[in-house]
Design a protein around this motif. Structure first.
Motif, PDB file in Angstrom:
ATOM      1  N   MET A   1      50.430   3.925 -47.787  1.00 49.70           N
ATOM      2  CA  MET A   1      49.249   3.579 -48.573  1.00 49.70           C
ATOM      3  C   MET A   1      49.515   2.305 -49.369  1.00 49.70           C
ATOM      4  O   MET A   1      50.545   2.184 -50.035  1.00 49.70           O
ATOM      5  CB  MET A   1      48.888   4.722 -49.541  1.00 49.70           C
ATOM      6  N   SER A   2      48.615   1.327 -49.307  1.00 46.92           N
ATOM      7  CA  SER A   2      48.789   0.072 -50.019  1.00 46.92           C
ATOM      8  C   SER A   2      48.398   0.233 -51.483  1.00 46.92           C
ATOM      9  O   SER A   2      47.745   1.193 -51.889  1.00 46.92           O
ATOM     10  CB  SER A   2      47.933  -1.016 -49.379  1.00 46.92           C
ATOM     11  N   ARG A   3      48.814  -0.752 -52.273  1.00 44.05           N
ATOM     12  CA  ARG A   3      48.467  -0.767 -53.695  1.00 44.05           C
ATOM     13  C   ARG A   3      46.950  -0.819 -53.870  1.00 44.05           C
ATOM     14  O   ARG A   3      46.384  -0.135 -54.723  1.00 44.05           O
ATOM     15  CB  ARG A   3      49.118  -1.998 -54.333  1.00 44.05           C
ATOM     16  N   ARG A   4      46.288  -1.615 -53.051  1.00 47.51           N
ATOM     17  CA  ARG A   4      44.833  -1.741 -53.146  1.00 47.51           C
ATOM     18  C   ARG A   4      44.157  -0.415 -52.823  1.00 47.51           C
ATOM     19  O   ARG A   4      43.204  -0.003 -53.504  1.00 47.51           O
ATOM     20  CB  ARG A   4      44.344  -2.832 -52.192  1.00 47.51           C
ATOM     21  N   ALA A   5      44.671   0.296 -51.815  1.00 48.60           N
ATOM     22  CA  ALA A   5      44.105   1.601 -51.450  1.00 48.60           C
ATOM     23  C   ALA A   5      44.287   2.607 -52.575  1.00 48.60           C
ATOM     24  O   ALA A   5      43.395   3.418 -52.862  1.00 48.60           O
ATOM     25  CB  ALA A   5      44.752   2.106 -50.162  1.00 48.60           C
ATOM     26  N   ALA A   6      45.442   2.540 -53.237  1.00 52.02           N
ATOM     27  CA  ALA A   6      45.697   3.449 -54.348  1.00 52.02           C
ATOM     28  C   ALA A   6      44.700   3.211 -55.480  1.00 52.02           C
ATOM     29  O   ALA A   6      44.155   4.163 -56.059  1.00 52.02           O
ATOM     30  CB  ALA A   6      47.130   3.272 -54.844  1.00 52.02           C
ATOM     31  N   ARG A   7      44.456   1.947 -55.789  1.00 51.59           N
ATOM     32  CA  ARG A   7      43.495   1.611 -56.838  1.00 51.59           C
ATOM     33  C   ARG A   7      42.092   2.085 -56.460  1.00 51.59           C
ATOM     34  O   ARG A   7      41.336   2.571 -57.315  1.00 51.59           O
ATOM     35  CB  ARG A   7      43.477   0.094 -57.068  1.00 51.59           C
TER      36      ARG A   7
END
Length: 439
Positions: A1-7
């Protein structure tokens, strides 16, 4: 999971919370009807205050359950000695009752707001805490993010990370980092816990030890204790505490196995007392006579099992015995805290599934204060041995007390770790007129 997806996921979580707000009233009313919410105070769960916010700096403590509340009580008292106001939130009716009994006016108690952005925002807007201290492993995304947005330092104390939780968070590393980066400080129970929080993105982590070791022994009603001791006379006892499904049945089997040889009373204290009717039915099915604490039943000589179907009276039950099996360890996984029985003078038995309290069991076992059993048969043998061998039982008890003494010091370490956050509040509080400080 990418940082952007987490946000994105965290943003979606907050949005979903706002969309759910119109349905919260019906949800809380339903829970109140089931006895799971305080009907008169359920608006607190949506962030509406039912007490005055006193002047001066204030620290918000959150403890999910009675055990966590007991662990942070000495810490609350230490902060109150520094003239800083404290609000304590918990989530259950029982914890609210016990908070009132044990802390009185030392802290303002409120029910914790639901982890919905409107409720959390309303709570924070009213109370304006200068710092948030959260006990053990309570990770609520909306709360963490809202505290972070307001730049309110949030600290996890007595923090632990179970094998299961660590594996779950590790599969969502970016999500964990997006949440745990909001923590100003994590004071972990053990080196293993500390390393896990670091791996998951917490930036400032220290090892402080287990605050539960530094708490006072669980309280008890001396008059009730004296009454039960008189009823017991010189009868032998053993206890199965913090039990989960299947372990009460096992305790009944142990009782029947040993009854002819020892004539003992078996004390069973389930982790969830609302299962008491189900547990009693199972024991009666085994041919056992059950006395229940809530019924004030007499512990007559023909009673086989004393069912401790109350919360907050572990101090009573453990003082009635010197042998304690600690549950959630024989069939369920994770274990329960063995420190209370050890500090109250019990030889500790446990199943092998104690991942959540691994370090405590290792230290107790190393000193000889705890023994592990594989199954019900081995538990019966262990109970019989300890009931009939006074020297072995006394040796285990003394070893357990010694292990607990060696583990003390967490309160001092935790207070030291908190000083950069608490000392400025102390100075600010002591500059206020005395009439503005809570007495």
């Amino acid at each position: 999971m990418s940082r952007r997806a987490a946000r994105f996921i965290l943003g979606t979580y907050q949005t979903a919370g706002m969309l759910m707000t119109p349905f919260v009233g019906a949800y809380l009313a339903y829970r109140a009807a089931k006895g799971k919410e305080d009907r008169a105070r359920r608006l607190e769960r949506t962030g509406y205050a039912s007490a005055d916010r006193l002047p001066g700096p204030l620290v918000w403590f959150h403890a999910a359950s009675v055990g966590e509340m007991n662990a942070v009580t000495p810490l609350i008292r230490e902060i109150r000695r520094r003239d800083v106001q404290v609000i304590l939130t918990t989530g259950t009716i029982t914890s609210a009752k016990i908070a009132a009994e044990r802390l009185g006016n030392e802290a303002i108690h409120q029910y914790v707001p639901l982890d919905l952005k409107p409720a959390v925002s309303r709570f924070l807007e009213y109370w304006q805490p200068d710092c948030a201290i959260i006990a053990e492993s309570e990770i609520w995304p909306a709360t963490l993010m809202e505290l972070g947005r307001r730049r309110i330092p949030q600290i996890l104390v007595n923090a632990r990370m179970s094998d299961r939780s660590f594996a779950r968070w590790s599969r969502r590393q970016s999500l964990a980092e997006a949440l745990f980066e909001n923590l100003a400080l994590v004071i972990a129970q053990s080196d293993v816990d500390a390393e896990r929080f670091r791996d998951l993105g917490a930036r400032h982590v220290m090892m402080g030890g287990n605050l539960k070791v530094d708490t006072d022994a669980p309280p008890y009603d001396a008059n009730v204790f004296a009454r039960y001791k008189k009823q017991l006379g010189d009868r032998k006892t053993w206890a199965a505490i913090s039990t989960f499904d299947g372990e009460e049945k096992a305790a009944g089997i142990v009782h029947r196995t040993l009854k002819e040889r020892n004539g003992q009373l078996t004390i069973i204290v389930p982790r969830h007392p609302d299962r008491a009717d189900e547990i009693e039915a199972e024991l009666v099915k085994q041919g056992l006579k059950v006395a229940r604490r809530t019924r004030e039943d007499v512990l007559s000589p023909d009673v086989d099992v004393f069912l401790g179907d109350t919360i907050g009276e572990m101090g009573l039950y453990l003082r009635l015995t010197e042998v304690a099996f600690v549950g959630r360890s024989l069939f369920a996984e994770g274990g329960q805290n063995p420190l209370e029985p050890a500090m109250l003078g019990c030889a500790v038995l446990s199943g092998s599934n104690v991942q959540n309290f691994r370090e405590a069991y290792q230290k107790l076992a190393k000193r000889g204060g705890a023994r592990m059993v594989r199954d019900t048969e081995m538990l019966a043998k262990g109970v019989h041995y300890l009931l009939t061998n006074d020297d072995a039982r006394r040796t285990m008890i003394e070893a357990g007390i010694g292990a607990v003494q060696e583990m003390r010091g967490a309160l001092t370490a935790t207070v030291k770790g908190l000083e950069p956050y608490i000392n400025p509040l102390t100075v600010k509080a002591r500059l206020l007129p005395k009439t503005a400080q809570r007495g």
